[in-house]
Design a protein around this motif. Structure first.
Motif, short mmCIF file in Angstrom:
data_model
loop_
_atom_site.label_atom_id
_atom_site.label_comp_id
_atom_site.label_asym_id
_atom_site.label_seq_id
_atom_site.Cartn_x
_atom_site.Cartn_y
_atom_site.Cartn_z
N TYR A 130 0.85 -1.18 0.00
CA TYR A 130 0.00 0.00 0.00
C TYR A 130 0.89 1.24 0.00
O TYR A 130 1.95 1.24 0.61
N CYS A 197 -4.63 0.19 6.83
CA CYS A 197 -4.74 -0.07 5.39
C CYS A 197 -6.03 -0.80 5.05
O CYS A 197 -6.60 -0.58 3.97
N GLY A 220 0.12 4.36 7.89
CA GLY A 220 -1.26 3.90 7.76
C GLY A 220 -2.28 5.01 7.90
O GLY A 220 -3.33 5.00 7.23
#
Length: 267
Positions: A130, A197, A220
């Motif tokens: 991510y 995430c 995050g």
């Protein structure tokens, strides 16, 4: 004001450091993995691989960006002179990793003059990475992320986590007991970075936890926000060690006052 070129460079460096550390952790895990130290309590562990991964990441950052600052979970701390500081959790979800569970990741964020501008979370056992750049959205590989559509709180799936200090854990259990009758269900994944995430990816409607550190949150939190989630702490305050909350806007509006009333922000 940070330039687009600098943001792109920081993203490239963060992705490379996370890729290398994730490969080390995935492929280099010894069969007899041992606890190297403990942190807040005897069950809050550091493994030899946490230390090795942070050493690898700091080496990549020192080579590519030698004038930047650094804050790492396993002790790396340098001020730097460039205005950029890296905030690194080399292995988020250490207990999962120790037990052979797949929910762990590498979390790397870059701040510019105190503001997080790049976040990268690599989850090697999921085969996922991510990333987010401030103002440019959140991504899982080449797929742009968006948090879930609005849902009422009683249909929300939440994530949370628990401290390793027994007195705090007992209070956190009491908070869960007050919240769980009001929501669809609650999950405990064991990695704050991956929970954030998962909010970004629409796998959770919200996530909250007390006791997180900057390296748990930095990447995050940005990824969740860039996917359309709201993040914060107590009402009117940013996410912090006191309380961190990330959720779809509708769930955030309902959940934040409930957590405040339940005392999720104190022991």
């Amino acid at each position: 004001m940070i330039s687009d070129d600098l943001k792109a460079e920081l993203l490239e460096v963060g992705l490379e450091a996370a890729r290398q550390a994730g490969a080390l952790l995935r492929d280099g895990r010894p069969a007899d993995l041992a606890v190297a130290a403990t942190k807040t309590s005897p069950i809050d562990v550091v493994t030899e691989m946490d230390i090795a991964a942070e050493k690898l990441i700091t080496g990549v950052l020192a080579e590519r960006r030698p004038e930047d600052g650094l804050l790492g979970e396993e002790g790396a701390d340098a001020p730097g002179t460039s205005g950029v500081r890296w905030v690194v959790d080399p292995l988020d979800g250490t207990v999962n990793y120790l037990y052979g569970l797949p929910s762990w990741g590498v979390s790397i964020a870059a701040e510019y003059r105190g503001e997080t501008v790049v976040g990268v979370v690599a989850a090697p056992m999921r085969g996922e990475t991510y990333h987010a750049v401030l103002g440019s959205g959140a991504w899982l590989g080449a797929v742009r992320l968006s948090c879930r559509p609005a849902a009422p709180l009683d249909q929300a799936l939440l994530g949370t986590g628990f401290a390793y200090v027994q007195t705090r854990r007992a209070h956190q259990a009491g908070v869960v007991a007050r919240i769980i009758p009001l929501v669809r269900d609650i999950r405990r994944g064991g990695s704050a970075a991956l929970d954030l995430c998962d909010v970004a990816a629409g796998r959770l409607d919200g996530y909250y936890e007390r006791g997180l550190n900057p390296w748990d949150l930095a990447a995050g939190d940005l990824i969740a926000r860039e996917a359309g989630a709201l993040t914060g702490g107590r009402p009117g305050e940013p996410a912090s060690g006191e309380l961190a909350l990330a959720a779809t806007p509708a769930v955030f509006a309902s959940l934040q006052p409930l957590l405040d009333e339940a005392g999720a922000w104190h022991d």
